[in-house]
Enzyme design. Structure first.
Site, PDB file in Angstrom:
ATOM      1  N   CYS A   1       0.804  -1.231   0.000  1.00 37.76           N
ATOM      2  CA  CYS A   1       0.000   0.000   0.000  1.00 37.76           C
ATOM      3  C   CYS A   1       0.837   1.280   0.000  1.00 37.76           C
ATOM      4  CB  CYS A   1      -0.946   0.002   1.198  1.00 37.76           C
ATOM      5  SG  CYS A   1      -2.181  -1.284   1.075  1.00 37.76           S
TER       6      CYS A   1
ATOM      7  N   HIS B   1      -3.421   7.320   2.643  1.00 30.64           N
ATOM      8  CA  HIS B   1      -3.802   6.012   2.105  1.00 30.64           C
ATOM      9  C   HIS B   1      -5.178   5.652   2.664  1.00 30.64           C
ATOM     10  CE1 HIS B   1      -3.890   1.951   0.887  1.00 30.64           C
ATOM     11  NE2 HIS B   1      -3.666   1.443   2.085  1.00 30.64           N
TER      12      HIS B   1
ATOM     13  N   ASN C   1     -10.239   0.119  -0.223  1.00 30.63           N
ATOM     14  CA  ASN C   1      -8.779   0.190  -0.265  1.00 30.63           C
ATOM     15  C   ASN C   1      -8.292  -0.382  -1.602  1.00 30.63           C
ATOM     16  OD1 ASN C   1      -6.041  -0.085   0.049  1.00 30.63           O
ATOM     17  ND2 ASN C   1      -6.148  -1.090   2.058  1.00 30.63           N
TER      18      ASN C   1
HETATM   19  O1  UT7 Z   1      -3.869  -1.110   3.587  1.00 31.45           O
HETATM   20  C1  UT7 Z   1      -2.853  -1.864   4.089  1.00 31.45           C
HETATM   21  C2  UT7 Z   1      -2.863  -2.049   5.535  1.00 31.45           C
HETATM   22  N1  UT7 Z   1      -4.104  -2.563   6.049  1.00 31.45           N
HETATM   23  C3  UT7 Z   1      -4.765  -1.906   6.989  1.00 31.45           C
HETATM   24  O2  UT7 Z   1      -4.378  -0.815   7.350  1.00 31.45           O
HETATM   25  C4  UT7 Z   1      -5.950  -2.565   7.611  1.00 31.45           C
HETATM   26  C5  UT7 Z   1      -5.883  -2.443   9.105  1.00 31.45           C
HETATM   27  N2  UT7 Z   1      -6.927  -3.153   9.814  1.00 31.45           N
HETATM   28  C6  UT7 Z   1      -8.222  -2.768   9.795  1.00 31.45           C
HETATM   29  O3  UT7 Z   1      -8.602  -1.852   9.095  1.00 31.45           O
HETATM   30  C7  UT7 Z   1      -9.160  -3.442  10.736  1.00 31.45           C
HETATM   31  O4  UT7 Z   1      -8.418  -4.231  11.631  1.00 31.45           O
HETATM   32  C8  UT7 Z   1     -10.217  -4.347  10.049  1.00 31.45           C
HETATM   33  C9  UT7 Z   1     -11.209  -3.480   9.301  1.00 31.45           C
HETATM   34  C10 UT7 Z   1      -9.550  -5.314   9.102  1.00 31.45           C
HETATM   35  C11 UT7 Z   1     -11.000  -5.118  11.098  1.00 31.45           C
HETATM   36  O5  UT7 Z   1     -11.572  -4.228  12.056  1.00 31.45           O
HETATM   37  P1  UT7 Z   1     -11.340  -4.448  13.613  1.00 31.45           P
HETATM   38  O6  UT7 Z   1     -12.087  -3.393  14.285  1.00 31.45           O
HETATM   39  O7  UT7 Z   1      -9.859  -4.504  13.868  1.00 31.45           O
HETATM   40  O8  UT7 Z   1     -12.013  -5.834  13.857  1.00 31.45           O
HETATM   41  P2  UT7 Z   1     -11.392  -7.149  14.495  1.00 31.45           P
HETATM   42  O9  UT7 Z   1     -10.543  -7.855  13.493  1.00 31.45           O
HETATM   43  O10 UT7 Z   1     -10.789  -6.821  15.819  1.00 31.45           O
HETATM   44  O11 UT7 Z   1     -12.691  -8.001  14.741  1.00 31.45           O
HETATM   45  C12 UT7 Z   1     -13.683  -7.604  15.707  1.00 31.45           C
HETATM   46  C13 UT7 Z   1     -14.850  -8.561  15.604  1.00 31.45           C
HETATM   47  C14 UT7 Z   1     -14.443 -10.023  15.596  1.00 31.45           C
HETATM   48  O12 UT7 Z   1     -15.425 -10.765  16.287  1.00 31.45           O
HETATM   49  P3  UT7 Z   1     -15.223 -11.230  17.801  1.00 31.45           P
HETATM   50  O13 UT7 Z   1     -13.985 -12.064  17.813  1.00 31.45           O
HETATM   51  O14 UT7 Z   1     -15.061  -9.946  18.576  1.00 31.45           O
HETATM   52  O15 UT7 Z   1     -16.475 -11.970  18.104  1.00 31.45           O
HETATM   53  C15 UT7 Z   1     -14.452 -10.399  14.158  1.00 31.45           C
HETATM   54  O16 UT7 Z   1     -14.661 -11.766  13.942  1.00 31.45           O
HETATM   55  O17 UT7 Z   1     -15.524  -8.359  14.362  1.00 31.45           O
HETATM   56  C16 UT7 Z   1     -15.602  -9.592  13.639  1.00 31.45           C
HETATM   57  N3  UT7 Z   1     -15.545  -9.290  12.235  1.00 31.45           N
HETATM   58  C17 UT7 Z   1     -16.628  -8.963  11.509  1.00 31.45           C
HETATM   59  N4  UT7 Z   1     -17.912  -8.858  11.826  1.00 31.45           N
HETATM   60  C18 UT7 Z   1     -18.769  -8.511  10.857  1.00 31.45           C
HETATM   61  C19 UT7 Z   1     -14.450  -9.254  11.428  1.00 31.45           C
HETATM   62  N5  UT7 Z   1     -14.800  -8.903  10.176  1.00 31.45           N
HETATM   63  C20 UT7 Z   1     -16.143  -8.735  10.201  1.00 31.45           C
HETATM   64  C21 UT7 Z   1     -17.096  -8.391   9.221  1.00 31.45           C
HETATM   65  N6  UT7 Z   1     -18.391  -8.279   9.592  1.00 31.45           N
HETATM   66  N7  UT7 Z   1     -16.765  -8.126   7.947  1.00 31.45           N
END
Ligand code: UT7
Length: 336
Positions: free
Chosen positions: A116, A256, A286
């Site tokens: 990225c 970004h 993204n």
């Molecule tokens: O561009 C290159 C670099 N990449 C980035 O900068 C991306 C950085 N990361 C992010 O933007 C975020 O971490 C994500 C958008 C990928 C995920 O958001 P988050 O707030 O960090 O969620 P999480 O991974 O901590 O998950 C929280 C909860 C989990 O459930 P439990 O374990 O709390 O029950 C996940 O299973 O949300 C769940 N979850 C979802 N729920 C509904 C994960 N993805 C989804 C989804 N819909 N699509």
């Protein structure tokens, strides 16, 4: 004699027509529109459809826009640097394919892969060829067909990424406009948190890698998020300090577009009001190497000669960086 700076003198962009909405994703994976918007800011993203279509096809469209705006011929271009993580093929470089498709027969070219952060890395590299006097017309294009490496059964990644491309033309400027400074960083130990497991020389493609879905993006979202928030904000603040820029003198932050929360954290760290921060993540998601030039393309008509613009990115590698540009022309003049 004034130092030669590499000025951006034209911008082009392209996104495919097909819109993948959150509502459609709700039917594909266990997610909701509300979750996606609140956690990422994304409402929809573009997907390149069509047999035999790859990243080069989107880059070609962005470059055609740029050439038409600047009123120059493909044969005027001397170098094309393509920032991409989804090249048409493992080899040859997508830049070569783009040159062929556009008819840039006098140009040489190569790809830069910094995930990225690729556009910033390629922009800084391209600027060197202008600053040294080696070339007078260099195109830097950022492009990704992220849908080609996306597992549409994985809700953690499929909701984030989209396809698109943006391109800029670099030309010499001796009046103090152009790319003024860049800070670029890598930390390879971060590779474990964001990568594509198979298809490279360590693990070539096999029946097994395909069955195990190892050709898709693997991301540990939360870990990447923490590094992204800290490093993107730190490096943007560092470039401001190093160039005596303040929240008043910075005209625009071009961040970004990975997650609206990361964008906001970077803007807050720079003490910028939201009106000075370019955000189009809601429409495109993204697009990896496409995000920064797509922002410049969309905002071009609002940019003024002399605007202080800070670009900032974070991505797989880990890679991150920031670039300070003194904008070289009034965007409204080319968008009448
Ligand atoms: O561009 C290159 C670099 N990449 C980035 O900068 C991306 C950085 N990361 C992010 O933007 C975020 O971490 C994500 C958008 C990928 C995920 O958001 P988050 O707030 O960090 O969620 P999480 O991974 O901590 O998950 C929280 C909860 C989990 O459930 P439990 O374990 O709390 O029950 C996940 O299973 O949300 C769940 N979850 C979802 N729920 C509904 C994960 N993805 C989804 C989804 N819909 N699509």
């Amino acid at each position: 004699m004034q130092k030669i700076h590499a000025a951006i003198t034209a911008v082009g962009g392209y996104v495919p027509d097909y819109i993948l909405t959150n509502a459609e994703l709700e039917k594909m994976v266990d997610t909701t529109d509300e979750w996606i918007i609140s956690r990422t800011g994304i409402k929809e993203r573009r997907i390149l459809k069509g047999e035999g279509k790859g990243s080069s096809d989107m880059a070609v469209e962005a470059i055609k826009v740029l050439l038409a705006k600047r009123g120059i011929s493909p044969t005027d271009i001397e170098l094309v640097i393509c920032a991409t993580t989804t090249p048409d093929m493992q080899f040859p470089a997508t830049a070569n394919i783009i040159c062929d498709k556009v008819g840039m027969t006098n140009a040489w070219g190569y790809d830069v892969n910094a995930a990225c952060s690729g556009f910033i890395f390629a922009l800084t590299t391209g600027a060197q060829f202008i600053e040294t006097g080696r070339h007078k017309k260099v195109i830097v294009v950022g492009v990704d067909k992220m849908s080609s490496i996306m597992n549409y059964e994985d809700r953690a990644t499929s909701i984030i990424f989209g396809d698109g491309s943006g391109a800029v033309l670099l030309e010499p400027n001796e009046d103090g406009y152009g790319l003024m400074d860049s800070i670029l960083r890598t930390d390879g130990s971060g590779r474990v948190h964001l990568h594509q497991k198979a298809g490279g020389s360590v693990k070539p493609a096999s029946m097994e890698t395909v069955m195990n879905k190892e050709h898709y993006v693997y991301q540990e979202g939360q870990t990447v998020f923490k590094f992204a928030v800290k490093n993107m904000a730190d490096v943007a603040a560092e470039i401001m300090e190093r160039n005596n820029l303040t929240s008043e003198t910075v005209s625009w932050l071009v961040p970004h577009q990975a997650n609206l929360r990361i964008i906001s954290a970077t803007g807050d760290r720079m003490k910028l009001p939201a009106e000075k921060v370019m955000v189009n993540i809601q429409k495109y998601g993204n697009t990896t190497n496409g995000t920064l030039p797509l922002c410049l393309w969309e905002w071009e008509s609002k940019l003024h000669k002399g605007d202080n613009i800070v670009l900032a990115a974070f991505g797989g590698g880990f890679t991150w960086g920031s670039t300070y540009i003194r904008w070289a022309y009034d965007g409204a003049d080319v968008n009448k």
